[in-house]
Write a protein that holds these residues in place. Structure first.
Motif, mmCIF file in Angstrom:
data_model
loop_
_atom_site.group_PDB
_atom_site.id
_atom_site.type_symbol
_atom_site.label_atom_id
_atom_site.label_comp_id
_atom_site.label_asym_id
_atom_site.label_seq_id
_atom_site.Cartn_x
_atom_site.Cartn_y
_atom_site.Cartn_z
ATOM 1 N N ARG A 33 3.293 -3.521 -1.153
ATOM 2 C CA ARG A 33 3.743 -2.151 -1.304
ATOM 3 C C ARG A 33 2.609 -1.124 -0.485
ATOM 4 N NH1 ARG A 33 6.162 -0.870 -6.485
ATOM 5 N NH2 ARG A 33 6.768 1.113 -5.582
ATOM 6 N N GLY A 34 2.325 -1.970 0.621
ATOM 7 C CA GLY A 34 1.675 -1.082 1.800
ATOM 8 C C GLY A 34 0.470 -0.561 1.725
ATOM 9 N N LYS A 94 10.717 -2.153 7.493
ATOM 10 C CA LYS A 94 11.349 -0.805 7.871
ATOM 11 C C LYS A 94 10.075 0.168 7.999
ATOM 12 C CE LYS A 94 14.557 2.415 5.749
ATOM 13 N NZ LYS A 94 13.671 3.574 5.319
ATOM 14 N N TRP A 95 9.184 0.246 7.013
ATOM 15 C CA TRP A 95 8.015 1.194 7.018
ATOM 16 C C TRP A 95 7.144 0.739 8.118
ATOM 17 C CZ3 TRP A 95 2.560 0.420 6.460
ATOM 18 C CH2 TRP A 95 2.015 1.591 6.583
ATOM 19 N N ARG A 134 2.301 5.913 -5.241
ATOM 20 C CA ARG A 134 1.022 5.390 -5.278
ATOM 21 C C ARG A 134 -0.048 5.506 -6.306
ATOM 22 N NH1 ARG A 134 -0.908 5.615 1.239
ATOM 23 N NH2 ARG A 134 0.501 4.125 1.966
ATOM 24 N N GLY A 174 7.810 -5.330 4.245
ATOM 25 C CA GLY A 174 7.576 -3.989 4.647
ATOM 26 C C GLY A 174 8.141 -3.650 6.042
ATOM 27 N N GLU A 212 8.832 2.070 11.573
ATOM 28 C CA GLU A 212 9.105 3.770 11.481
ATOM 29 C C GLU A 212 7.441 4.239 12.151
ATOM 30 O OE1 GLU A 212 10.325 5.267 7.760
ATOM 31 O OE2 GLU A 212 12.423 4.381 8.175
ATOM 32 N N SER A 213 6.432 3.501 11.646
ATOM 33 C CA SER A 213 5.236 4.203 11.929
ATOM 34 C C SER A 213 4.399 3.759 13.099
ATOM 35 C CB SER A 213 4.089 3.660 10.858
ATOM 36 O OG SER A 213 3.983 2.136 10.544
#
Length: 700
Positions: A161-162, A102-103, A19, A100, A106-107
């Protein structure tokens, strides 16, 4: 600056190396201090929580409290989308992610109270929220967050990129939660009290976490003032140091050339403004420090004569003078104008541009070094190392915003003691910009036109009035006048524009046929020799109408041309329209400018047409232009680089700028080296800023 602010950004909790790399690349955030200076673009009211059955598909940003009860992935034509079902006590809606996934998957936690925030849309009667921000209700209630949520500048790459707005808020919260975070107060106590400013610590906290509009306004005022104050401190210091440190040749002698020209060869009486400006220039050049003056004068205000008389002062004191223009057309124009004026004085004046032949160059180089060549006019060819003067005393730079700083400083080095510098511009620079960009130069303004010039009458006509406009042209030509008809030519739409020009030329040729009328045409695709031939036909009165693209914008002088018609005027900027209009009105006859547009006009275009029809004052026009376009556009990128403003806005914050300049001048007048005890911190911070911007090397 506290040590903490120097910490590399990747060490902040929740950032890390990847980041950190993105923040450096996308926003130039290298350390904690840079993150603090990332000021919000706007703020969103987060005091209201909606229920699902309150929602309307307005696409406004809303926040809701509820639970995510299920998750599913749906195949699409291209790729997949992730859909979560969100529920509160009044109903259900969908949260959707296209990237995004996958991320996100998971969260997300199911069946836990969360706050979702985003823009709402409706599809097949079901509400959905794409890419919402999601936060656990417990965390939401505990955070530093105020009722007004900041929205930070970002980029598409960061969002993809989140690194969302919520991530920025979290990072800044993380930073402000550090107990050792403390900001140095650079402004002296007496100034803070006099202006009733809040402290630096309070201002930075409130800009990121305002509790109310009033807190936000105070924080913004404080930070804007400080930013503009330090820019003014740099510019004024540069000017003061310049005067003390950079020696110049004192021109104490007002001698034969100047007096002979003034008493016997002036083509017309000088206006009061010209006299005032000449006096300012004479005072500057009479001192043993280098003159650094900006001369602003509207199109046709008589800057050339002031330039020549300044050059004569240099000659009377045993020095040479040069004038540098940005284009060959302009350099030629100056050369012709100055040569005519200089003939009765028997001066040696020559022109040096890229197209001067080698044999002629050799003579110029020799005469320059021997000192027998007194005045040299040219383009950036003057900057070449081969061009050596015997003793250059005055360098005049025309339309300097087209030259870089390095190019100007090359001229300085043409002499052991730098020559006096006079910068001329016919592009009126709004006061705020002049104070910010040229605050280190002394400024002279020629603000009256020579006597006998009638103000140009400007009207706006729609294409449907064309027959009346054509009749007007015939009437003017019958009086013996000449006409310009100008078409836009813009690189992005060059083919189309070229076609418009040729179509226009053909229809004008039909409406104004030979042998009664003759038409010249000039455009960028012609060879220089062809252009010159057409120009000369028009100048000599062989043709009555000149059809052209904007190549005639600068530096053509045809006193008999009394009408300027600008086609598709809505496609020109204000300053361009004003410069074009300045091509007429150079004789004693009444001149006209007709702005032709279609009926479809944007709000900005309407303002431009109204402004042109209302006033001939270049400074008033420049102020309107600044409001419409902003400073970056007007000055070009290289110039506005100095104004890398983080929070202030030159257009909206003009009053704060004037206040900042006033206080910077007052402080430096009483304590230029900032040695008084109450200025100790101010001095320390000022040196830090100046070193960062490479100004300290210049100052120290």
């Amino acid at each position: 600056m506290s040590q903490l602010l120097q910490t590399p950004i990747e060490f902040l909790k929740g950032v890390g190396p990847s980041r950190g790399e993105l923040l450096r690349k996308e926003l130039g955030i290298y350390k904690y201090g840079d993150l603090v200076q990332l000021f919000p673009n706007r703020y969103i009211d987060r005091t209201r929580y909606y229920k699902i059955n309150d929602l309307t598909p307005t696409n406004a940003e809303v926040q809701l409290i509820g639970k995510i009860i299920s998750l599913k992935t749906i195949e699409q034509k291209r790729g997949k989308r992730l859909v979560a079902t969100f529920k509160d006590e009044t109903g259900q809606m969908e949260l959707v992610w296209f990237q995004g996934q996958k991320w996100v998957k998971e969260s997300l936690k199911l069946n836990v109270d969360v706050v979702v925030f985003g823009k709402c849309a409706a599809f097949n009667g079901i509400f959905n929220m794409p890419h919402p921000e999601i936060e656990l209700l417990l965390e939401h209630q505990q955070s530093l967050r105020s009722a007004m949520q900041p929205v930070y500048p970002s980029t598409e790459t960061l969002s993809n990129r989140g690194i969302t707005n919520r991530v920025f808020i979290k990072m800044i919260e993380q930073l402000f939660a550090q107990p050792e975070l403390n900001f140095i107060e650079p402004l002296p106590d007496y100034l803070i009290n006099e202006l009733k400013l809040i402290s630096k610590n309070k201002a930075l906290f409130n800009i990121h976490f305002p509790r109310s509009n009033e807190d936000l306004a105070k924080a913004q005022f404080r930070l804007k003032f400080e930013e503009l104050f330090f820019i003014q401190m740099q510019l004024i210091t540069k000017n003061l140091i310049h005067k003390h440190k950079i020696k110049g040749h004192p021109f104490t002698n007002v001698g034969r050339n100047f007096n002979d020209f003034y008493n016997n060869h002036l083509p017309f009486d000088l206006t009061n403004a010209q006299k005032r400006v000449l006096k300012e220039i004479r005072n500057d050049m009479g001192n043993p420090s280098q003159m650094n003056r900006l001369l602003q004068g509207d199109v046709g205000s008589g800057k050339t004569i002031v330039a020549l008389m300044s050059m004569l002062l240099a000659l009377d004191n045993g020095f040479q003078a040069c004038l540098m223009a940005p284009t060959e057309i302009l350099a030629n124009q100056h050369f012709i104008g100055l040569s005519e004026l200089a003939v009765p004085l028997g001066l040696n004046i020559k022109l040096l541009t890229g197209s001067v032949k080698t044999a002629d160059r050799r003579i110029i180089h020799e005469e320059l070094e021997s000192g027998s060549l007194q005045l040299l006019i040219g383009t950036h060819a003057l900057l070449e190392d081969k061009v050596k003067f015997k003793n250059l005393g005055l360098a005049i730079i025309d339309e300097q915003h087209r030259f870089g700083v390095e190019q100007r400083s090359k001229l300085w080095k043409k002499n052991a003691i730098p020559p006096h510098v006079l910068v001329m511009t016919a592009t009126p620079i709004p006061r705020t910009l002049a104070m910010s960009l040229y605050g280190d130069l002394d400024i002279s303004i020629i603000d009256e036109l020579p006597p006998g010039r009638k103000p140009i009458q400007t009207v706006h006509r729609f294409d449907s009035n064309r027959l009346r406009v054509w009749k007007f042209i015939r009437d003017e030509i019958a009086k013996g006048r000449q006409i310009y008809i100008v078409y836009p030519l813009i690189q992005e739409s060059e083919k189309m524009d070229y076609k418009d020009l040729m179509d226009g030329y053909e229809s004008i040729s039909r409406d104004f046929p030979l042998p009664d009328y003759a038409i010249s045409i000039v455009h960028g695709k012609m060879k220089p020799a062809e252009k010159e031939l057409e120009m000369q036909r028009f100048i000599r009165g062989k043709t009555q109408i000149m059809v052209a693209t904007t190549v005639i914008e600068v530096g053509v002088n045809v006193p008999n041309a009394s009408v300027m018609i600008i086609e598709s005027a809505e496609r020109f900027g204000l300053s361009q329209l004003h410069q074009l209009r300045g091509r007429v009105g150079r004789g004693a006859e009444q001149s006209y400018c007709i702005l032709m547009t279609s009926h479809k006009l944007s709000a900005d275009s309407k303002i431009r047409m109204e402004t042109m029809a209302r006033t001939n004052d270049g400074f008033e026009i420049a102020e309107v232009d600044l409001k419409l376009r902003g400073p970056g556009d007007i000055m070009g990128k290289q110039q506005s680089g100095i104004l890398n403003l983080k929070i202030a806005d030159l257009v909206k914050d003009r009053d704060i700028l004037e206040l900042a300049r006033h206080h910077a001048l007052k402080i430096l007048k009483n304590d230029a080296p900032l040695e008084k005890p109450e200025h100790a911190t101010l001095r320390k911070v000022f040196i830090e800023i100046s070193v960062k911007q490479n100004i300290w090397n210049y100052i120290s």
